[in-house]
Design an enzyme around this catalytic site. Structure first.
Site, PDB file in Angstrom:
ATOM      1  N   ASP A  19       0.860  -1.169   0.000  1.00 43.94           N
ATOM      2  CA  ASP A  19       0.000   0.000   0.000  1.00 43.94           C
ATOM      3  C   ASP A  19       0.905   1.230   0.000  1.00 43.94           C
ATOM      4  O   ASP A  19       2.095   1.143   0.319  1.00 43.94           O
ATOM      5  CB  ASP A  19      -0.898  -0.026   1.242  1.00 43.94           C
ATOM      6  CG  ASP A  19      -1.781   1.203   1.351  1.00 43.94           C
ATOM      7  OD1 ASP A  19      -2.377   1.596   0.332  1.00 43.94           O
ATOM      8  OD2 ASP A  19      -1.856   1.774   2.452  1.00 43.94           O
ATOM      9  N   ASP A  21      -0.130   5.032   1.078  1.00 43.17           N
ATOM     10  CA  ASP A  21      -0.299   5.998   2.164  1.00 43.17           C
ATOM     11  C   ASP A  21      -0.210   5.322   3.525  1.00 43.17           C
ATOM     12  O   ASP A  21      -1.011   4.448   3.846  1.00 43.17           O
ATOM     13  CB  ASP A  21      -1.654   6.702   2.025  1.00 43.17           C
ATOM     14  CG  ASP A  21      -1.817   7.354   0.655  1.00 43.17           C
ATOM     15  OD1 ASP A  21      -0.897   8.052   0.228  1.00 43.17           O
ATOM     16  OD2 ASP A  21      -2.875   7.148   0.024  1.00 43.17           O
TER      17      ASP A  21
END
Length: 247
Positions: A19, A21
């Site tokens: 991922d 953020d």
């Protein structure tokens, strides 16, 4: 599930899907702040109109439960539903001032763009070190439409073999996390099976997506006291920084 301290090994896995953020970059802070700014403005205007008392958007609960890791318009809709607020969906072309789901999402997007332009993007050194060390294929899987710009701003765009972001998800009509489709698409791009791939996530919805997709290992990154929740929703391993996984 009992696993060794450094569980990402080439004999067990062929790829790691990160991922963005909160995992690779500090932009989770940007997103949470922009969500709060946008929703608090919206909610305060509704309160001034006498529709319901003002109850601000809470980053510790609302952000983590309803918008973190989700595609932008899905996040807007999920949060509004939690407050029993109904708005027309509108279209992605809606102005940021439009009182629609897409309009609110576009307002939040404007705020994120401004933060990126101000140079607020930073990468996590431990995460970058882990990406560089693996020696196996890597991908970024993010709900953000600004994934490429963020990676470039952080100086790590060239470290990844594939990218599935909000724009790709929209083009391919992929549902966002907690559905596993974006991670599964990244695995296919890399030519690996889910069982031979690792998902690294800081969001509950992302951990759920990794578990639903049948991935071989789901690593949760606890940046703010959510370790127990990440484990409860399917993380095999939880760390506070990816530096902990370096050999």
């Amino acid at each position: 599930m009992s696993r060794p301290q450094n569980p990402i090994t080439r004999d067990h896995f062929d790829a790691v899907l990160f991922d963005l953020d909160g995992v690779l970059t500090s932009t989770a802070k940007i997103h949470s702040s922009c969500w709060k700014t946008m929703f608090d403005d919206f909610l305060s205007r509704r309160a001034a109109e006498g529709k319901e008392p003002f109850r601000p958007f809470d980053i510790e609960t609302d952000y983590k439960l309803y918008v973190d890791g989700k595609l932008r318009y899905e996040g807007v809709q999920t949060f509004l539903e939690s407050r029993h607020i109904s708005l027309s969906e509108g279209t992605p072309e809606d102005l940021p001032t439009a009182n629609t789901v897409c309009g609110l999402g576009n307002r939040k997007d404007e705020l994120v763009k401004a933060a990126i332009d101000r140079g607020e993007v930073e990468s996590y050194p431990g995460s970058v070190a882990l990406v560089r060390e693996q020696g196996i294929r890597t991908a970024v899987v993010s709900s953000s439409n600004h994934c490429e710009e963020v990676l470039r701003a952080a100086g790590i765009l060239d470290l990844f073999d594939a990218r599935v972001d909000g724009r790709v998800a929209s083009q391919l009509h992929l549902p966002g996390k907690p559905a596993p489709d974006t991670f599964l698409t990244a695995a296919r791009m890399l030519g690996v099976t889910p069982a031979r791939a690792v998902v690294v996530e800081d969001a509950i919805s992302g951990v759920q997506a990794g578990r639903a997709g049948g991935f071989g290992l789901v690593v949760g990154v606890d940046r703010g006291g959510s370790g127990a929740a990440l484990r409860a929703h399917g993380a095999d391993v939880v760390v506070t920084d990816l530096q902990e996984l370096l050999t």
